[in-house]
Design an enzyme around this catalytic site. Sequence first.
Site, short mmCIF file in Angstrom:
data_model
loop_
_atom_site.label_atom_id
_atom_site.label_comp_id
_atom_site.label_asym_id
_atom_site.label_seq_id
_atom_site.Cartn_x
_atom_site.Cartn_y
_atom_site.Cartn_z
CG ASP A 41 57.57 78.82 19.58
OD1 ASP A 41 57.57 78.00 20.51
OD2 ASP A 41 56.69 78.83 18.67
CE LYS B 61 53.44 70.97 20.06
NZ LYS B 61 53.82 72.25 19.57
CD1 TRP C 279 55.10 75.06 14.72
CD2 TRP C 279 53.22 76.23 15.02
NE1 TRP C 279 54.08 74.17 14.94
CE2 TRP C 279 52.93 74.85 15.13
CE3 TRP C 279 52.19 77.15 15.18
CZ2 TRP C 279 51.63 74.39 15.39
CZ3 TRP C 279 50.89 76.68 15.43
CH2 TRP C 279 50.64 75.31 15.53
#
Length: 365
Positions: free
Chosen positions: A174, A198, A106
């Site tokens: 993030d 999530k 990511w």
Amino acid sequence: MRVFNFSPGPSALPLPVLEKAASEMPDVNGTGQSVMEMSHRSGDFKPVFEKTESLLRELMGIPTNYKVLFLQGGASLQFSMVPLNLAAGDKPGVGKKAAYIDTGIWADKAFKEAKKYAHAEVRASSKDKAYAYIPSAPAPAGDDAYYHITFNNTIVGTKWDSIPDTGDVPLVSDISSCILSEPMDVGKFGILYAGAQKNLGPAGTTVVIIRENLIGKAPDWTPALLRYDIHADEGSMYNTPPCYGIYIIGLVLEWLKNLGGVEQIGKLNREKADLFYYYLDNSRMFYSPVDKKFRSLMNIPFVTRERDEAKKSGLETRFVKEAAAAGLVNLAGHRLVGGMRASIYNAMPIEGVKALIDFMKKFEG
Ligand SMILES: *Cc1c(COP(=O)(O)O)cnc(C)c1O
């Protein structure tokens, strides 16, 4: 029957949240409407929206000089919005400098996207050891527009063990897979962003927490929908926000508050993770490939000790299949790294972790 769901995302939600949403589906707060049917600008939706924002502010301790935005496009759109709003130049391709720390797939995606709008540079990487650790963070350059890290690396299962000090350069992170998993000092960051699916709620909502002095720097050519100033000025209602997702996040936050808040969930998460790592560290068949100092509390990848043998014999595939048959689902590792992974977000009760360990002990024979 409900299963123990170890999915990395979208992931398990607390059962009381699902039950409350079900009971309120046709009529919420006596309005005679579902949240899905309301105008986002109506007086009926206003308290739903305000409840979610105020609970998020309370639980995370968000300082008053930060705006909270509820956007769409996932964490992935933030990979573009961050450089566009903080570092893009007068025309495409001539952006300011931005620092990236490469700690996984990511983080790398965020960097690649930033390169399109900013003069983005990777200042440290753990790619040399398959991202199994967090590299030490070099000081930013004086002219960096921002400094980007991925606090919890969902795929490889690492987490920063401290917040790097970037001085006057805004730190952007993030936090898709660790938001509200333990206390976090929001004031140390310029921007925090997270896709909801999530640890917060359903896919489709992205939370952005941004310090006010970072709003309003996007160049004129930035698409309207990608500008933090427009979303901030319009209270996340420049266009229709993801209303139902915002409502479910509110229910999740209410559940978390009743449980004792972030301190308490942090303790529970530590207890769950310790239990599972202790088992892995003492197992004859399985182990954690991640450096102990940087182990994630939320995503725990594990592999078999005799990996080549195991691959040939299909041991890992059989493990995932038999676990699913026993009600322990979504344990396959990410398609890019293989192996197995147990994601144990806030909604995973300790009973689920214990059931997984019991199953693994039996599987070991
Ligand atoms: C899941 C995840 C993403 C991607 O999120 P989308 O909402 O699908 O764009 C990005 N970063 C991290 C750390 C993630 O866990």
